[in-house]
Design an enzyme around this catalytic site. Structure first.
Site, PDB file in Angstrom:
ATOM      1  N   THR A 130       0.824  -1.209   0.000  1.00  0.00           N
ATOM      2  CA  THR A 130       0.000   0.000   0.000  1.00  0.00           C
ATOM      3  C   THR A 130       0.858   1.259   0.000  1.00  0.00           C
ATOM      4  O   THR A 130       2.003   1.245   0.476  1.00  0.00           O
ATOM      5  CB  THR A 130      -0.895  -0.002   1.262  1.00  0.00           C
ATOM      6  N   GLU A 132       0.254   3.549   1.941  1.00  0.00           N
ATOM      7  CA  GLU A 132       0.205   4.046   3.321  1.00  0.00           C
ATOM      8  C   GLU A 132       1.545   3.873   4.041  1.00  0.00           C
ATOM      9  O   GLU A 132       1.787   4.505   5.065  1.00  0.00           O
ATOM     10  CB  GLU A 132      -0.927   3.369   4.105  1.00  0.00           C
ATOM     11  N   LYS A 159       2.371  -3.407   7.156  1.00  0.00           N
ATOM     12  CA  LYS A 159       2.640  -3.561   5.717  1.00  0.00           C
ATOM     13  C   LYS A 159       4.076  -3.110   5.402  1.00  0.00           C
ATOM     14  O   LYS A 159       4.765  -3.731   4.590  1.00  0.00           O
ATOM     15  CB  LYS A 159       1.630  -2.764   4.888  1.00  0.00           C
TER      16      LYS A 159
END
Ligand code: NAD
Length: 346
Positions: A130, A132, A159
């Protein structure tokens, strides 16, 4: 190609499975069927001879070894993860176990399998991540693949950790990996706890449409089928050890996205008052990242990929899909936590 897809009963994984089978790839779908997994998402390919389902948990290393040995895939696309930021605030341990330890298990199982086969050069471990991981932007700037990692939620930190493990397995053991970091997806089969389906379903139910804070957080929105297309391209043509940012070239403030969805519903399912009247501002998410924006130059210039739909077109298709598939989302509304405010237990 025979591809082992993890998390193929989820939102993005199922789009990858459907597209890969449509393009003639054999697919082994490995999924634990957590609260977020749904076999209906891949019902359209369930009877296809190219498709096999294996219910397994990526925290179970022995199961991964067995499935790799049994199916002998040419590539792994690793999407299985805990994916909801609000749940990561309430239950961070699940994210550490699945996203970090689970990815470690996947890497070790894939490495042993790859070594046992004589380290074929064509093998790929594609890790799906991601944007993010890069943290939060101010009003200016974009994430490139060289932006330093600065995750700020338990989800994004888990992640980011998994991304680092994947790079380490490439540098240390030579495992042939590619990585992708993608912006916010939306589209059909999106689990009804995420923003876009929450807006559509609360609007249709006549309930308040919750918008966090003042709705000023900015995200780059990508239609899920465009993401699946980009992932298969990176799997086939991405350079070894390289990461690619994937974005929709569609930045929008949450409040504007919500109003766009309300406007589409006004046209498709008109009622006395505009749906936007149901918008209700609620307490913001803890540590809510202000803005994400993807610089997609690398995937565009090196692999020739661009998104095929604008956010307006994609949202129109998405709203229509939810109007046409009430049985699908009604069944999921009974699942644990759906319809409740999550992320407030911290
Ligand atoms: P999702 O929550 O819809 O689906 C996750 C799937 O993984 C589910 O089918 C679930 O059953 C399975 N799963 C969860 N834990 C598992 C475990 N321990 N073992 C085996 N299977 C397990 O998620 P999504 O939105 O489809 O996201 C897929 C991937 O893409 C994730 O890695 C996520 O981090 C990444 N990603 C998502 C977005 C987005 O906007 N949704 C954006 C960028 C990247």
């Amino acid at each position: 190609m025979k591809i082992l897809v993890t998390g193929g009963a989820g939102f993005i994984g199922s789009a990858v499975v459907r597209l890969a089978v449509a393009r003639g790839h054999a697919v082994v779908n490995l999924d634990a069927l957590t609260y977020a997994g749904c076999l209906e998402n891949i019902a359209s390919v369930a009877a296809d001879p190219l498709y096999v389902f294996e219910q397994a948990d990526i925290r179970d290393r022995a199961a991964l070894d067995r499935i790799l040995a049994a199916h002998q895939p040419d590539a792994v696309m690793h999407l299985a993860a805990e994916s909801h930021v609000d749940r990561s605030i309430d239950c961070p341990g699940d994210f550490i176990e699945t996203n970090i330890t689970g990815t470690y298990n996947m890497l070790e199982a894939a490495r042993r399998y790859w070594v046992a086969r004589g380290k074929p050069e064509a093998f790929r471990f594609h890790h799906i991540s991601t944007d993010e991981v890069y943290g939060s932007l101010g009003a200016e700037g974009m994430f490139t693949e060289d932006t330093p990692y600065d995750p700020r939620s338990p989800y994004s930190a888990s992640k980011a950790s998994s991304d680092h493990l994947v790079r380490a397995w490439h540098e240390t053991y030579g495992l042939p990996v590619v990585l992708t970091n993608c912006s916010n997806n939306y589209g059909p089969f999106h689990f009804p706890e995420k923003l876009v389906p929450v807006v559509i379903l609360n609007a249709l139910a006549g309930k308040p449409i919750p918008v966090y804070g003042e709705g000023l957080n900015v995200r780059d929105w990508l239609y899920v089928e465009d993401h699946a297309d980009a992932l298969l391209l990176v799997l086939g043509k991405g350079a070894l050890g390289r990461s690619y940012n994937i974005g929709g070239e569609n930045e929008a403030r949450n409040i504007d996205l919500v109003k766009t969805i309300c406007g589409i519903l006004d046209q498709k399912r008109p009622k006395d008052a505009p749906y936007a009247d149901q918008i209700t501002f609620v307490q913001d998410r803890a540590g809510h990242d202000l803005r994400y924006a993807i610089d997609p130059s690398r995937i565009r210039d090196e692999l020739g990929w661009r998104p095929s739909v604008t956010v307006e077109e994609g949202l129109e298709r998405t709203v229509q899909w939810y109007l046409d598939n009430e049985d699908w989302w009604r069944a999921l509304q009974n699942r644990d936590g759906v319809g409740q405010r999550l992320g407030t237990k911290g």
